[in-house]
Every structure is written in C-alpha cells, then in structure tokens.
Design an enzyme around this catalytic site. Structure first.
Site, short mmCIF file in Angstrom:
data_model
loop_
_atom_site.label_atom_id
_atom_site.label_comp_id
_atom_site.label_asym_id
_atom_site.label_seq_id
_atom_site.Cartn_x
_atom_site.Cartn_y
_atom_site.Cartn_z
CG HIS A 182 -2.09 -1.03 1.01
ND1 HIS A 182 -2.58 -1.67 2.17
CD2 HIS A 182 -2.63 -1.55 0.02
CE1 HIS A 182 -3.50 -2.74 1.65
NE2 HIS A 182 -3.68 -2.36 0.36
CD GLU A 185 -0.63 0.69 4.25
OE1 GLU A 185 0.03 -0.63 4.25
OE2 GLU A 185 -1.75 0.58 4.41
NE ARG A 240 -6.42 0.12 0.44
CZ ARG A 240 -6.19 -0.61 1.60
NH1 ARG A 240 -5.35 0.10 2.52
NH2 ARG A 240 -6.70 -1.77 1.57
CG HIS A 310 0.04 -3.87 5.25
ND1 HIS A 310 -1.05 -3.55 4.55
CD2 HIS A 310 0.12 -5.15 4.81
CE1 HIS A 310 -1.18 -4.55 3.62
NE2 HIS A 310 -0.53 -5.58 3.73
CD GLU A 384 -2.29 -3.06 9.24
OE1 GLU A 384 -1.75 -1.68 8.93
OE2 GLU A 384 -3.30 -3.42 8.39
N1 ARG Z 1 -4.97 -3.09 6.62
C1 ARG Z 1 -4.75 -4.51 5.72
C2 ARG Z 1 -5.83 -4.14 4.55
O1 ARG Z 1 -6.82 -3.80 4.59
C3 ARG Z 1 -5.21 -5.38 6.66
C4 ARG Z 1 -4.62 -6.85 5.73
C5 ARG Z 1 -5.07 -8.19 6.61
N2 ARG Z 1 -4.98 -9.09 5.82
C6 ARG Z 1 -5.75 -9.37 4.72
N3 ARG Z 1 -5.45 -10.52 4.01
N4 ARG Z 1 -6.49 -8.74 4.40
O2 ARG Z 1 -5.39 -4.58 3.36
ZN ZN Z 2 -2.01 -1.66 4.12
#
Ligand code: ARG
Ligand code: ZN
Length: 432
Positions: A182, A185, A240, A310, A384
């Site tokens: 992303h 980040e 993002r 992330h 995170e």
């Molecule tokens: N903040 C991340 C997202 O929104 C969390 C990811 C967690 N893992 C996942 N497989 N989505 O992408």
């Molecule tokens: Zn992220």
C-alpha cells in the site's frame, strides 16, 4: 502579473478571515466518532462525495457507530466538510491541524544537514533513492546479498527483491518479507531497509539474527507497489492502490491486497474501480501481485514464513482474513503472535493487538497473507506497524527507529519459533 495574483489571493483571504469565516489553508486530519446511524450515513456521504481520503477505516462501508473515523480533509474542502458536520451536529476533533507540515517533514532529506543526527535508515526515501540503495547494498555485500528481479509494475518499473544468504547449507529454508504493497504506508518500505541493514550489521553480534540467518535465507522486497509509492511522493500523499488504468472508468488503481486468489472479491472487497478496496478484474490481474505470486509458487518448497508489512494500527494478523474459519494451525499462529506482542510490550511499552484478520479487524479477501497460507506457507503474517492514529500514515521520521525496532523484535521472535518448530537443531538455539 504573478505577484499581483498572489496579492489578490491574500487580500481575499484576509477579507474572508475578517468576516469571521474560518478559511482553512492547511490539510487536516479529523477524528470523528459517529454516535448514531445518521452520523454514520453523513460520514459515508462525506467520504465518498467530497475530496477527502479515509484513513480509518479503509472503506466507508466499515464506518460504524462508536468507532473512531480518521479522515484526511484537504484545505479546499475543509469549509464544506466542517459545515456539513456542524449542520448535522456531528462533533469532530482535529487530529492533525497541519498535515502539510508533516508531509514536508517526511519528504525533507536532511542528509546534507550536518546538524541532523538521523541516519539514512531514520529517514523516508524516494523510489529512486531506494533503487539506488538496493544496488549499492548488493554491490557492497557481494557474498551475502543478491538482487532478484521478480517482475515489473504496471508502469514497467522493476520489482527488485534482495536475497540475503549467509551460507550455502543444503536444504536451506527461507522466509519472505514484502513492504510497500500500500503506497501511503511509508514506514513499511522503511522497515524493509531497516531489516536488511540490521541483518548485515548484526550478524555474528546479535544472537537471534545470527541464528535466523544461519538457518534461513531471507527474501526482502522493499517496494511491492513502486508506481503507487512514486505517486505518493509526487502527486498524492494519500494514494493506496497501484496505478493501473481501468477500461471502464477514469478511476485508477487496484488494491493489490485484494487482488490475490483467496476468496477473491467476496465481502470486504469491491468490484468498483473507484473504491480503495477495488479487487481488480480477476485474481492476479495486476503485474505486481502476479509477480509475487509467481515467485512464491516457484519457491514454495523452501519458503516457510511469509511476512507482509503495512501500517498503521499496531497489529499482528494471521490467516484468515477472507473467512471466519480458523486456520488449521490457528493455535500455533496465535501463540507466536502473542509472544511477539508480549515482547514488544515488555521491551518497548507499546501495545499490539493480534489475531486472525477477519476476527480482529474486518473481512479482507484477496490478501497476500491468506493466499500464501493456502499455497502451503503455514506461517503467514500481516504486520500493521505504528502508530495507532496519532500521526497515522504521516509518522514523523523521528519515529522510524522505534517503529522498526519493535517490528524487528516481532520478526525475530516469530522466525525463531518457525525454525524451532520445523527444523531439526543444527546449532544450539538461543534461549530467551
Ligand atoms: N489493512 C490491511 C488491508 O486492509 C489488512 C490486511 C489483513 N490481511 C488481509 N488478508 N486482508 O489490506
Ligand atoms: Zn496496508
């Protein structure tokens, strides 16, 4: 002519200010906790209809009563947004009054300033700088670091991973770390650089990293989404997704962490290219996700641990995010995440939440962690990093070292556990 124009702009500003309107000249982050369903609807409306960027939650559909919303509001929509909030009696708090100043702080490269005590790894770096660093790191450590081209981005930028390999033991296992999936980040790529630097500097000095590198090779992909990362440096700090162009709309970008083949585009992702959680046209439709998937498919017999970095919110997540079902080794994963979080709390006094993704935050199908897990990489985590909302994506450079050191502790804790669980001891494992 230009001076005259500037003069006029300022005069008008002055008039407006004197008239009692508060014209905001700076981008801000607002924190808003909706108290009623009406508040929720207003916030959903604001974040979709006006030029704003939702920081938390990731998508308007997750806004719910009694849960903090973090909203980036650029100066030019500030008045409208604040008016709307006021008219509907939604109270807000200004989390960051001057985002521009923080962005300036993040992009300032004070390497030339002898007074700044910060090192290269305690600053954020442009994509060009990171490419340069990749080359130099490999060049300076020819016996330990190799560059691997795993693919290229939508805009044809190379996706380089570094392979750290400190010995040629037969049947050597490996771990994978990717950063920057992303774009906004920024502390994530900073972590990948930090990790490589730490490995090279503390091998044979720190017992844990030595044991890890003796028993595993490490693949590090510092910027999985270079097009998006570049875009956050040049055009829009809040971007993002990647930068792929859609045939059907003018909206740009796919959420690469919704583009993997794990219950692809079910609840928690969107087919709408204009959303932040757009899943793309089919699984692995994007060159970035496909490159990573191809690499892991061809190395699945050696890679035992998958990590993807992330920010922000301070969490250690593991599969599944795409279903409420428990992973087959849920107990193991939970134990490892818990141990890592406890260490961070003990040594750094910071709180990290941990758990299976879907139960800990929200449904997020198509994620790389779930996909890697289903491929057979049974130790798969999404980190995170800092913080929990004080600065969000605009974490000041002075916080990089703290954020990276605690994440490093978590990586070491988990990697040591994986070695302990899966590899017969060849050298005595460190006790801690
Ligand atoms: N903040 C991340 C997202 O929104 C969390 C990811 C967690 N893992 C996942 N497989 N989505 O992408
Ligand atoms: Zn992220």
């Amino acid at each position: 002519m230009a001076t005259l124009l500037i003069f006029f702009v300022f005069m008008n500003l002055d008039v407006l200010l004197r008239m009692g309107h508060c014209t905001e000249t700076r981008d801000q982050i607002l924190s808003i906790t909706p108290k009623t369903q009406e508040h929720v609807d207003i916030l959903r409306n604001i974040s979709t209809q006006y030029e704003t960027a939702l920081w938390q939650p990731v998508s308007p559909q997750y806004i719910k009563e009694e849960t903090q919303v973090h909203l980036f509001v650029p100066a030019n929509s500030s008045e409208t947004v604040k008016d709307l909030l006021q008219r509907h009696a939604v109270t807000h708090e200004v989390l960051l009054a001057n985002a521009n100043e923080l962005i300036e702080m993040q992009t300032r490269n004070d390497s030339t300033d002898p007074r700044s005590g910060s090192t290269f790894y305690e600053r954020y770096h442009s994509l060009e700088d990171i490419y340069y660093w990749i080359n130099r790191t490999a060049h300076d450590n020819p016996n330990r670091v190799k560059i691997i081209l795993v693919g290229s981005s939508y805009e044809k930028r190379p996706l380089y991973a570094l392979k750290l390999s400190f010995n040629n033991r037969t049947n050597k296992k490996a771990m994978w770390i990717d950063c920057g999936i992303h774009a906004r980040e920024w502390v994530s790529p900073a972590f990948c650089l930090w990790f490589v630097h730490y490995s090279l500097s503390f091998y044979n000095i720190n017992q844990d990293i030595t044991h890890i590198l003796d028993n595993m090779d490490v693949y590090v992909l510092p910027v999985l989404n270079p097009d998006g990362y570049k875009y956050t440096w040049t055009s829009n700090r809040m971007w993002r997704k990647n930068r792929s162009i859609s045939k059907t709309t003018s909206c740009i970008g796919v959420d690469l962490n919704r583009n993997f083949d794990a219950n692809w585009c079910t609840e928690g992702a969107s087919h709408d290219p204009c959303t932040e959680i757009y899943c793309g046209t089919f699984p692995e439709s994007e060159p970035e996700s496909q490159a990573v998937a191809n690499f892991l498919r061809s190395h699945k017999d050696t890679v035992q641990l998958y990590l993807t970095i992330h920010s922000y919110s301070q969490m250690l997540l593991f599969p599944y995010s795409c279903t409420l079902e428990e992973a087959e080794n849920h107990r193991d994963l939970l134990e490892m995440a818990q141990e890592a979080a406890q260490k961070i709390r003990r040594y750094y006094r910071n709180i990290y939440r941990y758990g299976a993704g879907a139960k800990t935050i929200y449904f997020a199908p198509g994620g790389s962690d779930d996909w890697a897990y289903n491929l057979g990489i049974k130790y798969s985590f999404t980190f995170e990093l800092q913080d929990r909302g004080r600065y969000g994506f605009l974490l000041p450079p002075s916080h990089i070292s703290g954020a990276c050191n605690e994440a490093l502790l978590a990586v070491k804790t988990i990697a040591l556990k994986v070695i302990q669980k899966t590899q017969a001891p060849t050298s005595p494992s460190p006790t801690f």
